[in-house]
Every structure is written in C-alpha cells, then in structure tokens.
Design a protein around this motif. Structure first.
Motif, PDB file in Angstrom:
ATOM      1  N   ARG A  75      91.883  41.960  61.077  1.00  0.00           N
ATOM      2  CA  ARG A  75      91.179  40.926  61.529  1.00  0.00           C
ATOM      3  C   ARG A  75      89.644  40.592  60.922  1.00  0.00           C
ATOM      4  O   ARG A  75      89.301  39.447  60.813  1.00  0.00           O
ATOM      5  N   LEU A  76      89.137  41.818  60.534  1.00  0.00           N
ATOM      6  CA  LEU A  76      87.852  41.735  59.345  1.00  0.00           C
ATOM      7  C   LEU A  76      88.176  40.780  58.365  1.00  0.00           C
ATOM      8  O   LEU A  76      87.257  40.012  57.852  1.00  0.00           O
ATOM      9  N   ILE A  77      89.153  41.115  57.807  1.00  0.00           N
ATOM     10  CA  ILE A  77      89.477  40.509  56.469  1.00  0.00           C
ATOM     11  C   ILE A  77      89.975  38.928  56.701  1.00  0.00           C
ATOM     12  O   ILE A  77      89.514  38.066  55.999  1.00  0.00           O
ATOM     13  N   ASN A  78      90.782  38.870  57.691  1.00  0.00           N
ATOM     14  CA  ASN A  78      91.219  37.475  58.095  1.00  0.00           C
ATOM     15  C   ASN A  78      90.117  36.525  58.398  1.00  0.00           C
ATOM     16  O   ASN A  78      90.182  35.285  58.174  1.00  0.00           O
ATOM     17  N   GLN A  79      89.120  36.825  59.147  1.00  0.00           N
ATOM     18  CA  GLN A  79      87.952  36.405  59.465  1.00  0.00           C
ATOM     19  C   GLN A  79      86.741  36.100  58.472  1.00  0.00           C
ATOM     20  O   GLN A  79      86.003  35.502  58.406  1.00  0.00           O
ATOM     21  N   GLY A  80      87.161  36.643  57.165  1.00  0.00           N
ATOM     22  CA  GLY A  80      86.099  36.543  56.151  1.00  0.00           C
ATOM     23  C   GLY A  80      85.218  37.471  56.136  1.00  0.00           C
ATOM     24  O   GLY A  80      84.236  37.323  55.219  1.00  0.00           O
ATOM     25  N   LEU A  81      85.013  38.537  57.203  1.00  0.00           N
ATOM     26  CA  LEU A  81      83.738  39.205  57.240  1.00  0.00           C
ATOM     27  C   LEU A  81      83.939  40.481  56.118  1.00  0.00           C
ATOM     28  O   LEU A  81      82.940  41.034  55.703  1.00  0.00           O
ATOM     29  N   MET A  82      85.189  40.677  55.803  1.00  0.00           N
ATOM     30  CA  MET A  82      85.353  41.584  54.628  1.00  0.00           C
ATOM     31  C   MET A  82      86.451  40.847  53.483  1.00  0.00           C
ATOM     32  O   MET A  82      87.221  40.305  53.921  1.00  0.00           O
ATOM     33  N   GLN A  83      85.976  40.962  52.235  1.00  0.00           N
ATOM     34  CA  GLN A  83      86.836  40.220  51.239  1.00  0.00           C
ATOM     35  C   GLN A  83      86.799  41.447  49.924  1.00  0.00           C
ATOM     36  O   GLN A  83      85.976  42.234  49.947  1.00  0.00           O
ATOM     37  N   GLN A  84      87.932  41.037  49.553  1.00  0.00           N
ATOM     38  CA  GLN A  84      88.423  42.069  48.290  1.00  0.00           C
ATOM     39  C   GLN A  84      87.688  41.407  46.794  1.00  0.00           C
ATOM     40  O   GLN A  84      87.775  40.247  46.785  1.00  0.00           O
ATOM     41  N   ASP A  85      86.981  42.304  46.266  1.00  0.00           N
ATOM     42  CA  ASP A  85      86.654  41.727  44.801  1.00  0.00           C
ATOM     43  C   ASP A  85      87.821  41.688  43.872  1.00  0.00           C
ATOM     44  O   ASP A  85      88.899  42.269  44.210  1.00  0.00           O
ATOM     45  N   ASP A  86      87.574  40.620  43.023  1.00  0.00           N
ATOM     46  CA  ASP A  86      88.487  40.263  42.052  1.00  0.00           C
ATOM     47  C   ASP A  86      88.787  40.994  41.049  1.00  0.00           C
ATOM     48  O   ASP A  86      89.727  41.072  40.195  1.00  0.00           O
ATOM     49  N   VAL A  87      87.676  41.910  40.652  1.00  0.00           N
ATOM     50  CA  VAL A  87      87.622  42.871  39.386  1.00  0.00           C
ATOM     51  C   VAL A  87      87.606  43.994  39.738  1.00  0.00           C
ATOM     52  O   VAL A  87      86.858  44.642  40.408  1.00  0.00           O
ATOM     53  N   GLU A  88      88.580  44.917  39.218  1.00  0.00           N
ATOM     54  CA  GLU A  88      88.409  46.434  39.309  1.00  0.00           C
ATOM     55  C   GLU A  88      86.927  46.902  39.006  1.00  0.00           C
ATOM     56  O   GLU A  88      86.628  46.847  37.756  1.00  0.00           O
ATOM     57  N   SER A  89      86.421  47.471  39.821  1.00  0.00           N
ATOM     58  CA  SER A  89      84.892  48.202  39.499  1.00  0.00           C
ATOM     59  C   SER A  89      84.585  49.424  40.087  1.00  0.00           C
ATOM     60  O   SER A  89      85.412  50.070  40.849  1.00  0.00           O
ATOM     61  N   PHE A  90      83.705  50.082  39.524  1.00  0.00           N
ATOM     62  CA  PHE A  90      82.884  51.110  40.073  1.00  0.00           C
ATOM     63  C   PHE A  90      81.940  50.643  40.871  1.00  0.00           C
ATOM     64  O   PHE A  90      81.173  49.422  40.543  1.00  0.00           O
ATOM     65  N   TYR A  91      81.156  51.088  41.853  1.00  0.00           N
ATOM     66  CA  TYR A  91      80.133  50.874  42.645  1.00  0.00           C
ATOM     67  C   TYR A  91      78.898  51.957  42.456  1.00  0.00           C
ATOM     68  O   TYR A  91      79.386  53.048  42.784  1.00  0.00           O
ATOM     69  N   VAL A  92      77.747  51.800  42.415  1.00  0.00           N
ATOM     70  CA  VAL A  92      76.724  52.657  42.409  1.00  0.00           C
ATOM     71  C   VAL A  92      76.127  52.460  43.800  1.00  0.00           C
ATOM     72  O   VAL A  92      75.709  51.660  44.380  1.00  0.00           O
ATOM     73  N   TYR A  93      76.197  53.705  44.589  1.00  0.00           N
ATOM     74  CA  TYR A  93      75.911  53.620  46.190  1.00  0.00           C
ATOM     75  C   TYR A  93      74.577  54.601  46.087  1.00  0.00           C
ATOM     76  O   TYR A  93      74.489  55.834  45.711  1.00  0.00           O
ATOM     77  N   ARG A  94      73.188  54.011  46.428  1.00  0.00           N
ATOM     78  CA  ARG A  94      72.129  54.878  46.466  1.00  0.00           C
ATOM     79  C   ARG A  94      71.495  55.146  48.077  1.00  0.00           C
ATOM     80  O   ARG A  94      71.629  54.048  48.883  1.00  0.00           O
ATOM     81  N   LEU A  95      71.331  56.247  48.423  1.00  0.00           N
ATOM     82  CA  LEU A  95      70.875  56.401  49.781  1.00  0.00           C
ATOM     83  C   LEU A  95      69.609  56.812  49.823  1.00  0.00           C
ATOM     84  O   LEU A  95      69.200  57.836  48.852  1.00  0.00           O
ATOM     85  N   LYS A  96      68.440  56.511  50.643  1.00  0.00           N
ATOM     86  CA  LYS A  96      67.051  56.988  50.714  1.00  0.00           C
ATOM     87  C   LYS A  96      66.977  57.587  52.142  1.00  0.00           C
ATOM     88  O   LYS A  96      67.223  56.658  52.946  1.00  0.00           O
ATOM     89  N   MET A  97      66.417  58.780  52.355  1.00  0.00           N
ATOM     90  CA  MET A  97      66.248  59.010  53.694  1.00  0.00           C
ATOM     91  C   MET A  97      65.060  59.786  53.546  1.00  0.00           C
ATOM     92  O   MET A  97      64.853  61.062  52.917  1.00  0.00           O
ATOM     93  N   GLY A  98      63.663  59.545  54.090  1.00  0.00           N
ATOM     94  CA  GLY A  98      62.331  59.736  53.532  1.00  0.00           C
ATOM     95  C   GLY A  98      62.081  59.892  52.298  1.00  0.00           C
ATOM     96  O   GLY A  98      62.114  59.092  51.559  1.00  0.00           O
ATOM     97  N   ASP A  99      61.629  61.220  51.757  1.00  0.00           N
ATOM     98  CA  ASP A  99      61.476  61.341  50.359  1.00  0.00           C
ATOM     99  C   ASP A  99      62.754  61.551  49.405  1.00  0.00           C
ATOM    100  O   ASP A  99      62.590  61.651  48.251  1.00  0.00           O
ATOM    101  N   HIS A 100      64.014  61.766  50.239  1.00  0.00           N
ATOM    102  CA  HIS A 100      65.098  62.433  49.565  1.00  0.00           C
ATOM    103  C   HIS A 100      65.887  60.977  48.990  1.00  0.00           C
ATOM    104  O   HIS A 100      66.022  60.052  49.690  1.00  0.00           O
ATOM    105  N   VAL A 101      66.310  61.126  47.815  1.00  0.00           N
ATOM    106  CA  VAL A 101      67.272  59.984  47.156  1.00  0.00           C
ATOM    107  C   VAL A 101      68.555  60.361  46.500  1.00  0.00           C
ATOM    108  O   VAL A 101      67.930  61.383  45.717  1.00  0.00           O
ATOM    109  N   GLN A 102      69.368  60.103  46.665  1.00  0.00           N
ATOM    110  CA  GLN A 102      70.637  60.224  45.943  1.00  0.00           C
ATOM    111  C   GLN A 102      71.660  59.242  45.621  1.00  0.00           C
ATOM    112  O   GLN A 102      71.694  58.071  46.444  1.00  0.00           O
TER     113      GLN A 102
END
Length: 416
Positions: A75-102
C-alpha cells in the motif's frame, strides 16, 4: 573474502520519511508500537509489527498477520509513499546521538557468507523469533529491515564514504528519540563496483552486531525462496542476498547492559551480602558506581551501592567469555544464590539498556518492583570480534548498541 553488493532500494519519498520510518521491531512490544503509530496509517510499524492492525489478543504468528505486513508495504508503494530507485546503489547512512557519530554503508551481503561463517555470530537465537522473522521474509519476498553488521575498517572505503557525504543528503531529519539520521546514495557504477571489489579483496570477515534473529531469518528465508525458485540469487531474483548496514568497528558503540532481579531467593539483604563475600570483595560506595572493568560489578541493594570485586579464583583470565563480568555474575550470583539459570526465560530477571543510566536501576529497586540491580561493564567491539573469531558464544543480553538503526528508510525487494 566477503560479498557486498548494491541494490535498488525501496525508500520513502523525502516528504514522507518521518511519517513512514519507525524504530526497529525488537525494541518495543506490540502495545508500545500500537501507541506510537496511533493516528498514523503509514507508520512502518504496520509493516514490521502488523499485529497492531488487529484487535488486542491477536496471535502475532497467525498467517493473516504476515499477509497484512506484506499488504501494508504494498500500500505504501501503491500510494507513492515508497518508491524504488532506478539504479543499483550503495547508501551511506549516518546516525548522530549526542556526541556520538557513526557512518555506515547500506548494501546487501551474501546469505552464503552467513552459512559459510564469513558473517560471524556471537549469540544463540530463539527458534520461535527466528521463524517469525523468516515468515515475514518468505511471505513478502522482501527484507523489511536491515541487519547491523561491523567490519575492520578499510581506508579506501572510508574515503569513498567521506566523498559521498559532501553532497546533499537524500534524508536529513531528527527522529522522535532525538537521533539525527542522514542518508546519501552512491549510484555511480564504477564506484559501486569498486566498493564490491574492495570488500572481496580486503574484508575477510563481517560481524553481526545487532540483529542475529534478522540475519538468521533473512538467510534461511532467502535460501528457501532460492531453492524453491531454482535461482542462484543473481539475475531475476535476489534471494541470495541480505540487506545490511556495515559500520567500521571503530565507530560502533556498545553500552552497558544491566540486570535487575525481583527477589533475593528468600534471603534478607544482610544474608545476601554475606553470601556474596564468598566470591567477591564487597565494598560499600558513597553513591552510584559504574564498573571500571569486567572483574568489577556495581550492585544496588536496599538503597545502597556496592562495588563487587571478583576474586581471581572465580574466573579463567585466559578464557575471553569466562572472564567477562556477565559470566562471573551468572556463575557466582545468579545461578548459585538466586536460582536464575535460564536468563532468556526466567521471569524473575530483567535487563536494562545502558542508555537509561544507573538512575533507572535505582528507580526499579526503590519502587519495590525489583530487589537488587547489577551494573555491568560493557564489552568492547574488539572483544566481540575476538570472541566471534574464536567461534565462542556470549551469554544472553550482553550487547546494547546505540544509536538504533531506523526502520523504513530502505527495503530490499528479493524478487528483482
């Protein structure tokens, strides 16, 4: 060497990401998920914990529940709220919690690396939880959530990741728990091929940090789907892969994972203290005590803090598991004195993540809910990797990772 490949993620649109994304399935129970998603039909909890769409008391293992999770994602996909990327990719994911970053890389590991022990484990899994997550994989043919892996960092990967973060992120938001989330795509074919090649040549082991059940479920479910389809995980089907986030070990933070016990097994506080002195030097403290090593344990009992120092005869310093405070506590206190043998099933013991602080231990005891609390020294990533390399298993409830990955930022379609 390890296999790590890009994929075409299904992702929320930028304006829907905060509405869709959620905490992981295993950090809250059904009622908490129902409360957090109230009034939000697009919450990702409806995908990863779809029993919240049913009346209270619904069996979460009913096939109808798994079917509902699949329907809610579609349903999320059909409603356009989630969409698939056209190109195979890696993704860089950064999280910050207080002073900690990973900062980690999102991609797909090989399920065969799990079965061949390139992906290394340090915990046992519960069959029922494992099967629950596996049913989600098999019925939906998706990896709904990533697993949290670590590896020994490689300079070339660090450089690529740093270059990616110089561009405008796909997402940049702070979730309700105060964690700052940012995501970038790496979609240049030469760069994605280089990342895969570097992992093949320089990363000979990947370590499960947080997500043993999801790793097992994704691997077993993917193998079942692959066997049924007669596919090898490449080409039309991606059944041979498992969506993962890989962080270099130096950026991963493991916090203390503490214990609280409901009663003293019929003993008075004074009698319990006397029994402890057989295995520990017991030292009264003026205030809260945070252990400085694995051979020291903090204890809050009857409104007072104590420092427990394990005597040398109580552990084997050459055994990396036996020398942990968690093992010492179980062998010298929980089992012989409090009759708590099965930490996974005994209802008299509970576990408190270090993110809640020592004040939470005091609160649980002062309220009368618990009789005693134990503050533990956290294990390090170096220790976890060594134990995994040795093929050893940690006691239950030893690692508490913060910050937690956000679910619903990306999903992996195993069909293509």
């Amino acid at each position: 060497m390890s296999v790590f490949v890009p994929f075409k993620a299904y992702r929320p649109t930028k304006d829907a990401v905060e509405q869709v994304s959620s905490r992981p399935y295993d950090v809250l129970n059904t009622e908490e998920a129902r409360a957090e998603s109230a009034g939000n039909p697009n919450s990702y909890y409806r995908v990863i914990k779809p029993e919240i769409d049913f009346p209270e008391g619904q069996d979460p293992y009913d096939p109808a529940v798994y079917a509902r999770g699949k329907e809610n994602l579609q349903r999320l996909i059909n409603q356009g709220l989630m969409q698939q990327d056209d190109v195979e990719s890696f993704y860089v994911y950064r999280l910050k919690m207080g002073d900690h970053v990973q900062t980690g890389l999102v991609g797909c590991c090989s399920i065969d690396d799990y079965f061949n022990n390139v992906i290394k484990k340090h915990e046992l899994t519960k069959p029922r939880v494992e099967d629950d997550r596996k049913q989600h994989v098999v019925i939906s043919e998706f990896n709904y959530e990533p697993v949290f892996f670590s590896y020994h960092g490689v300079d070339e990967i660090d450089t690529i990741v740093e270059q990616a973060t110089q561009h405008e992120p796909l997402y940049d938001f702070v979730s309700g728990d105060g964690v700052h989330h940012m995501l970038w795509a790496i979609d240049d074919p030469d760069t994605t091929s280089m990342i895969t090649r570097i992992f093949e040549q320089h990363v000979d082991a990947i370590y499960i940090a947080d997500g043993h059940h999801r790793t097992a479920a994704g691997s077993l479910g993917g193998r079942d789907l692959r066997d049924a389809a007669g596919a090898n995980g490449t080409g039309e089907h991606r059944y041979g892969y498992l969506m993962s986030v890989l962080f270099p070990e130096r950026e991963v933070r493991i916090m203390d994972y503490n214990r609280v016990v409901r009663d003293l097994n019929g003993m008075s506080p004074d009698a319990f203290l006397a029994q402890l002195q057989r295995a520990f030097d017991v030292e009264a403290q003026a205030g809260p005590y945070r252990p400085e090593s694995h051979q020291t344990i903090g204890m809050y009992l009857d409104g007072k803090w104590y420092r427990l120092v394990a005597r040398e005869s109580t552990f084997d310093p050459e055994d990396p598991v036996d020398a942990l405070g968690f093992t010492i506590l179980s062998k010298q206190v929980l089992e012989p004195l409090l009759n708590i043998v099965d930490l996974r099933r005994d209802k008299r013991i509970d576990f408190v993540g270090g993110i809640r602080g020592l004040a939470e231990l005091e609160r649980r005891v002062d309220s009368g809910e618990m009789a005693v609390a134990f503050a533990m020294h956290p294990i390090s990533m170096e220790q976890l990797m060594h134990i995994s390399d040795e093929g050893l298993i940690l006691p239950p409830k030893v690692t508490w990772f913060e910050p937690k990955l956000r679910s619903g930022l990306f999903a992996h379609d195993l069909r293509r």
